[in-house]
Motif scaffolding. Structure first.
Motif, mmCIF file in Angstrom:
data_model
loop_
_atom_site.group_PDB
_atom_site.id
_atom_site.type_symbol
_atom_site.label_atom_id
_atom_site.label_comp_id
_atom_site.label_asym_id
_atom_site.label_seq_id
_atom_site.Cartn_x
_atom_site.Cartn_y
_atom_site.Cartn_z
ATOM 1 N N GLY A 34 13.853 50.049 -8.464
ATOM 2 C CA GLY A 34 14.871 49.296 -7.739
ATOM 3 C C GLY A 34 16.259 49.910 -7.774
ATOM 4 N N ASP A 35 16.758 50.302 -8.952
ATOM 5 C CA ASP A 35 18.102 50.868 -9.032
ATOM 6 C C ASP A 35 18.163 52.255 -8.410
ATOM 7 O OD1 ASP A 35 19.148 48.627 -10.166
ATOM 8 O OD2 ASP A 35 19.322 49.418 -12.194
ATOM 9 N N LEU A 36 17.053 53.005 -8.497
ATOM 10 C CA LEU A 36 16.995 54.306 -7.828
ATOM 11 C C LEU A 36 17.107 54.128 -6.313
ATOM 12 C CD1 LEU A 36 14.060 55.897 -9.859
ATOM 13 C CD2 LEU A 36 16.479 56.522 -10.031
ATOM 14 N N ARG A 37 16.391 53.138 -5.799
ATOM 15 C CA ARG A 37 16.443 52.851 -4.355
ATOM 16 C C ARG A 37 17.862 52.493 -3.934
ATOM 17 N NH1 ARG A 37 16.907 48.068 -2.505
ATOM 18 N NH2 ARG A 37 15.984 47.131 -4.363
ATOM 19 N N GLN A 38 18.535 51.639 -4.701
ATOM 20 C CA GLN A 38 19.901 51.239 -4.342
ATOM 21 C C GLN A 38 20.833 52.441 -4.306
ATOM 22 O OE1 GLN A 38 21.943 47.568 -5.157
ATOM 23 N NE2 GLN A 38 20.451 47.110 -6.755
ATOM 24 N N ALA A 39 20.687 53.344 -5.262
ATOM 25 C CA ALA A 39 21.539 54.532 -5.283
ATOM 26 C C ALA A 39 21.263 55.426 -4.079
ATOM 27 C CB ALA A 39 21.327 55.305 -6.582
ATOM 28 N N LEU A 40 19.995 55.564 -3.712
ATOM 29 C CA LEU A 40 19.645 56.366 -2.540
ATOM 30 C C LEU A 40 20.253 55.785 -1.270
ATOM 31 C CD1 LEU A 40 15.889 57.041 -3.371
ATOM 32 C CD2 LEU A 40 17.634 58.813 -3.064
ATOM 33 N N VAL A 41 20.153 54.468 -1.120
ATOM 34 C CA VAL A 41 20.716 53.812 0.064
ATOM 35 C C VAL A 41 22.230 53.996 0.102
ATOM 36 C CG1 VAL A 41 21.068 51.596 1.221
ATOM 37 C CG2 VAL A 41 18.818 52.163 0.267
ATOM 38 N N ALA A 42 22.875 53.874 -1.057
ATOM 39 C CA ALA A 42 24.328 54.033 -1.123
ATOM 40 C C ALA A 42 24.758 55.428 -0.676
ATOM 41 C CB ALA A 42 24.820 53.763 -2.542
ATOM 42 N N LEU A 43 23.960 56.432 -1.010
ATOM 43 C CA LEU A 43 24.326 57.819 -0.700
ATOM 44 C C LEU A 43 23.834 58.275 0.665
ATOM 45 C CD1 LEU A 43 23.652 59.549 -4.143
ATOM 46 C CD2 LEU A 43 25.863 59.004 -3.121
ATOM 47 N N ALA A 44 23.061 57.446 1.354
ATOM 48 C CA ALA A 44 22.442 57.847 2.621
ATOM 49 C C ALA A 44 23.487 58.137 3.686
ATOM 50 C CB ALA A 44 21.488 56.761 3.103
ATOM 51 N N ARG A 45 23.294 59.271 4.376
ATOM 52 C CA ARG A 45 24.135 59.606 5.529
ATOM 53 C C ARG A 45 23.328 59.573 6.821
ATOM 54 N NH1 ARG A 45 26.625 65.062 2.902
ATOM 55 N NH2 ARG A 45 24.379 65.464 2.905
ATOM 56 N N SER A 46 22.064 59.224 6.715
ATOM 57 C CA SER A 46 21.197 59.157 7.896
ATOM 58 C C SER A 46 21.550 57.930 8.722
ATOM 59 C CB SER A 46 19.730 59.105 7.468
ATOM 60 O OG SER A 46 19.501 57.983 6.648
ATOM 61 N N SER A 47 20.807 57.697 9.780
ATOM 62 C CA SER A 47 21.093 56.577 10.671
ATOM 63 C C SER A 47 20.984 55.254 9.927
ATOM 64 C CB SER A 47 20.105 56.574 11.842
ATOM 65 O OG SER A 47 18.820 56.188 11.399
ATOM 66 N N SER A 48 21.696 54.263 10.443
ATOM 67 C CA SER A 48 21.667 52.942 9.816
ATOM 68 C C SER A 48 20.258 52.367 9.789
ATOM 69 C CB SER A 48 22.614 51.986 10.549
ATOM 70 O OG SER A 48 22.236 51.844 11.908
ATOM 71 N N LEU A 49 19.397 52.809 10.729
ATOM 72 C CA LEU A 49 18.024 52.321 10.749
ATOM 73 C C LEU A 49 17.311 52.671 9.455
ATOM 74 C CD1 LEU A 49 15.568 51.046 12.101
ATOM 75 C CD2 LEU A 49 15.128 53.248 13.223
#
Length: 325
Positions: A59-74
């Motif tokens: 869960g916390d790994l996923r949140q960090a990945l989402v926070a750092l994402a530069r891909s499309s909002s989708l």
């Protein structure tokens, strides 16, 4: 803010506090690493661990990945999507991002680090996400009356049990720091600890064998971003100096800089938090000046529906040269 910070910035923690800081830092940091707590024991992470025998939470790994994402909002929305509860509950409540990480782990022969690399590529992440450890450990807390509570979710949400001060927290069994995380901590130019729940997001990272040692060896600036609100069942009655003292005790050294909030939430929001036993953290500026070499105090709270850090203000306070960009 378009200017890039070329410092090697490393964050330590987990949960919503790290998410907010990483979401802001990705706009300006060219060398960013998130060291993520690995003691989550509830929700979708717990179910995946139980149902598929995965030893580590996602869960916390996923949140960090989402926070750092530069891909499309989708893609970001997909990784954040949580299935609603269904009649058979096989998928209901699961985070799709956790399921994707689980699938990537399967495709990589169970290797979590390879799965994270693939997820970073999918999301065009603005930095690296590293688990603080690959060791399987349970977070335990010894309370003021000598009783033990084990499991991050049980510590985080006291429920019906009597609330006692937390005397100490520890990992059972002990876990060792991931080699890549240790190297990142030692080589950081700026190392940001927090914000996040003290006993269930921040200290679980510092409890991992080798983490405090690596931070003591870090020649860069070690910063602690102090919480804006107390947490019922964890930090009842804590002022900023209490948070800092606990961090120092677990690090075996003092931090170089503390960022502390002096603002207040709107009265209505403060009242809602008070109903849950949470209150603004008293800044205790005089005591902090005696504890740390550098203190950055200011109104860093974003108080709308939730009392949270205004991550942009924190970043500008730490890197004031960005303000003119």
């Amino acid at each position: 803010m378009r200017q890039q910070i070329n410092d090697r910035i490393v964050t330590v923690g987990g949960g919503t506090g790290s998410f907010a800081m990483l979401s802001e830092l990705k706009k300006v940091a060219s060398r960013l690493t998130a060291i993520v707590a690995m003691t989550d024991s509830g929700g979708s992470s717990r179910r995946l661990m139980d149902e598929f025998g995965r030893p580590l939470p996602l869960g916390d790994l996923r949140q960090a990945l989402v926070a750092l994402a530069r891909s499309s909002s989708l893609w970001r929305d997909l990784f954040s999507y949580r299935f609603p509860a269904g009649p058979n509950d096989n998928v209901g409540g699961h985070s799709l991002g956790n399921l994707i990480l689980h699938a990537l782990q399967d495709r990589n022969g169970g290797d979590l680090l390879d799965a994270l690399e693939d997820a970073q590529q999918m999301l065009d992440a603005a930095g690296r996400v590293l688990p603080v450890t690959l060791g399987q450990a349970t977070l335990c807390a010894e309370l003021g009356d000598g009783s033990l509570v084990c499991g991050e979710d049980a510590i985080d949400c006291p429920g019906e049990r009597p609330v006692q001060p937390i005397r100490r927290v520890f990992l059972d069994p002990p876990a060792g720091v991931l080699a890549a995380a240790r190297k990142a901590l030692m080589r950081a130019d700026t190392l940001l600890i927090g914000p996040g729940d003290l006993y269930t997001s921040v200290l679980p990272c510092l409890l991992v064998d080798g983490v405090a040692e690596a931070i003591r060896a870090c020649e860069g600036e070690v910063v602690y971003v102090c919480n804006v609100m107390t947490k019922h069942g964890e930090t009842d009655g804590f002022g900023a100096a209490d948070f800092v003292a606990e961090v120092h005790r677990h690090l075996g050294r003092r931090v170089d800089t503390v960022v502390v909030n002096t603002g207040m939430p709107p009265p209505g929001l403060a009242a809602r938090y008070a109903e849950q036993g949470a209150h603004p953290v008293a800044p205790q500026l005089e005591q902090l000046h005696a504890l740390v070499p550098r203190l950055i105090a200011g109104s860093f709270m974003k108080g709308e529906s939730l009392a949270r850090h205004d991550a942009e203000r924190v970043v500008l306070a730490l890197w004031p040269d960005l303000a003119g960009v």
